[in-house]
Design an enzyme around this catalytic site. Structure first.
Site, PDB file in Angstrom:
ATOM      1  CE1 TYR A 109      -3.190   2.908   0.369  1.00  0.00           C
ATOM      2  CE2 TYR A 109      -3.586   2.279   2.643  1.00  0.00           C
ATOM      3  CZ  TYR A 109      -3.855   3.092   1.570  1.00  0.00           C
ATOM      4  OH  TYR A 109      -4.802   4.082   1.679  1.00  0.00           O
ATOM      5  CB  CYS A 110       0.955   4.312   0.095  1.00  0.00           C
ATOM      6  SG  CYS A 110       1.585   6.002   0.011  1.00  0.00           S
ATOM      7  CG  LEU A 111       5.522   5.876   0.998  1.00  0.00           C
ATOM      8  CD1 LEU A 111       6.361   6.500   2.096  1.00  0.00           C
ATOM      9  CD2 LEU A 111       5.842   6.528  -0.323  1.00  0.00           C
ATOM     10  N   GLY A 132       3.927  -0.356  -1.296  1.00  0.00           N
ATOM     11  CA  GLY A 132       3.844  -0.974  -2.612  1.00  0.00           C
ATOM     12  C   GLY A 132       5.077  -0.693  -3.459  1.00  0.00           C
ATOM     13  CG  PHE A 190      -4.031  -1.739  -2.032  1.00  0.00           C
ATOM     14  CD1 PHE A 190      -4.526  -2.498  -3.073  1.00  0.00           C
ATOM     15  CD2 PHE A 190      -4.191  -2.211  -0.737  1.00  0.00           C
ATOM     16  CE1 PHE A 190      -5.160  -3.706  -2.824  1.00  0.00           C
ATOM     17  CE2 PHE A 190      -4.821  -3.402  -0.481  1.00  0.00           C
ATOM     18  CZ  PHE A 190      -5.302  -4.162  -1.531  1.00  0.00           C
TER      19      PHE A 190
END
Length: 592
Positions: A323-325, A327, A351
């Protein structure tokens, strides 16, 4: 750090010259760090450079000046024509409409005299300044964006919606309460001021503490090192999918955005669908962690978490989710694993995660060489980037929603703002170590090293094209942190099948989209490896829209890429050194 290090240049000379250079460097860094505490971590030089570039080029552009003078005359004529109609009582056609995402003047009271003329004058002025700050020949695109953004922020300070003298809703509230709204607003302001000075979260956030009100999905911490805890969640079904799910959240905030209240917890929902779920929980680093770098986050974070999962479920491949960083880091780890012929990943899900940072949206406004150097000096002094310094940039990207509308309701209307689990979570940020954040900004944002094949792990660059694992990538339509068109560029980089899903909502609310959430829609399409590329706009225009939550779509994809069901595993793997340490949510998530 495994990626190439950007070293500060030093002049040649003997020991005395080196000592003198170190002294001057210390003075510079201390000065910058002190200044940064007053500017919220924003480099004033970066702003000055942008305005100097814009003003100097505008000054030698008589054609642009004439165009702006013409537009000013045209807008004055439009307002002069509108004014008599505005005083006539009742609604009349406006001479300028707000931008689609500007809801400050939606209330019908803004259509009454004199508020209609006031807000129309403001919108015309805002439009003129937009025209003045864009399209000036010779200005660098980055400086143009900075000038346009900062000018917009300055104009918003003066918006009629922010003044008690020009906001009709505030005037009505004042008449109705006899001015008590200003007393209540003053008390709200003092309370917020007190909490800010003491470093306390906003009022109401205390009702959403992890382990008491949120992050309630049962589980155990089965591994801990100096950077992470690994949580294994208890099964909720008699049978589970053979391949477990490992989630790598961003280290910029606490993991429990994915395990909020029971009704909107992605973790709980996955467990109830028959998945074995593991969660990585990042430590909140302090000054003693200043030298932790991106490679430490990969090794101590992703790889050790994966080892823990493999100890619990030997010989099983893993559905890895970032998720975000998280990912972005997971993509780096997956590319390094592919190069090393490590095939432990069954699938890869991202994500709202960027892998190409050439067009990172408005967050790029706060990232250039001047800004990064300024931040490095600020982080160097304290050993980390503090959460308030980091959160300020995100707040200013959505100042109308997160600053001005909140201030009007709380301080002018005197209304107590309700607290929600997602809002409380957004105030529970973590610090970022000096070395890691510097490397992240320089390698990924400034150099775009990952997308360009220049990000090194060990002695070799990692290439996302080496990843043949099927990928499921989620973008959100109104994301101001990881714009979906930037996320979409994974199609140009990945070497395997990519399923791309675009959902309504923003960076956080778009991801937390539980079944039954009203008003949610999404689009989804597959791109097999080797299939022709479709650009983002054509994809958006051609892929049909579906109603409802996207979670079931993703979960069905996970099942499709799984090998079947089996009995749930035990908690931890004591024989392999992964004995359960304590109940979820663990210790690291509670660190302030």
């Amino acid at each position: 750090m495994a990626a190439r290090v950007h070293a500060r240049r030093r002049p040649a000379g003997g020991c005395e010259a080196d000592a003198l250079q170190d002294l001057f460097t210390l003075i510079n860094r201390t000065s910058h760090a002190t200044l940064g505490r007053f500017t919220g971590g924003v480099s004033p030089v970066s702003i000055v450079q942008a305005y100097a570039d814009w003003a100097s080029h505008l000054g030698i552009s008589p054609g642009k000046q004439a165009l702006l003078a013409t537009k000013l005359g045209e807008q004055a004529r439009r307002l002069w024509t509108y004014a008599p109609r505005a005083t006539g009582g009742g609604e009349c056609e406006r001479c300028i409409e707000p931008l689609p995402n500007d809801h400050r003047f939606d209330d019908e009271q803004w259509q009454r005299w004199p508020y209609n003329l006031i807000h129309q004058s403001f919108l015309l002025g805002q439009q003129w300044w937009h025209n003045a700050t864009v399209g000036v020949d010779g200005v660098s695109p980055h400086h143009e964006d900075v000038v346009n953004f900062v000018t917009r922020q300055l104009l918003d300070v003066c918006a009629p919606s922010n003044s008690p003298l020009t906001n009709p809703k505030v005037a009505e509230q004042t008449f109705r309460t006899g001015g008590a709204n200003f007393i209540d607003g003053g008390l709200n302001f003092l309370e917020d001021l007190r909490r800010g000075a003491l470093g306390e979260p906003p009022a109401g956030a205390e009702h959403f503490r992890p382990g008491e009100h949120v992050a309630l999905t049962p589980g155990k911490v089965i591994h801990r090192n100096r950077l992470i805890e690994v949580i294994q969640y208890s099964p909720a079904t008699d049978e589970v999918q053979a391949e477990p799910v490992l989630v790598i959240p961003a280290w910029i905030m606490k993991y429990y955005i994915l395990d909020l209240s029971p009704e909107n917890s992605l973790v709980r929902w996955l467990v109830e669908q028959g998945h074995t779920v593991f969660m990585l929980s990042w430590k909140n680093p302090g000054s003693e962690d200043r030298d932790l770098g991106m490679e430490d986050y990969r090794q101590l974070g992703v790889m050790e978490a994966l080892d823990a999962v493999n100890a619990v479920l030997p010989e099983r491949k893993v559905h890895a989710v970032g998720y975000c960083l998280g990912g972005t880091l997971l993509s780096i780890a997956a590319a390094a694993m592919a190069r090393a012929n490590d095939h432990r990943l069954a699938t890869l899900t991202l994500f709202a995660s960027e892998t190409d940072f050439e067009e990172p949206g408005e967050l790029e406004l706060f990232i250039d060489d001047s800004q990064v150097s300024f931040l490095e000096d600020l982080m160097w002094q304290q050993g980390y980037l503090d959460k308030w310094q980091m959160r300020g940039a995100f707040v200013f990207l959505r100042s109308n929603d997160l600053i001005w509308s909140v201030s009007v309701k709380s301080y002018l209307m005197g209304e107590k703002l309700p607290m929600m689990d997602l809002m409380a979570w957004s105030t529970d940020a973590t610090r970022l170590p000096y070395r890691m954040h510097s490397e992240y900004l320089r390698y990924l944002y400034l150099d775009n090293a990952l997308a360009e094949g220049q990000y090194y792990v060990g002695e070799h660059p990692v290439l996302l094209s080496d990843i043949s694992t099927p990928m499921f990538v989620v973008g959100t339509r109104t994301d101001h942190i990881a714009p979906w068109r930037s996320v979409y560029k994974i199609h140009l980089l990945a070497g395997g099948d990519v399923t791309f899903l675009l959902t309504s909502g923003g960076h956080n609310a778009g991801v937390i989209s539980e079944p039954g959430h009203r008003g949610r829609v999404y689009q989804v399409a597959d791109k097999p490896a080797g299939a022709p590329y479709v650009d983002a706009q054509n994809w958006y225009d051609e892929v049909p829209e579906r109603e409802g939550s996207w979670w079931p779509e993703w979960q069905a994809w996970l099942v499709e890429h799984s090998s079947g069901a089996s009995g749930p595993p035990g908690m931890g793997a004591p024989d392999a050194g992964y004995t359960p340490l304590e109940d979820a949510p663990g210790n690291y998530v509670l660190q302030s």
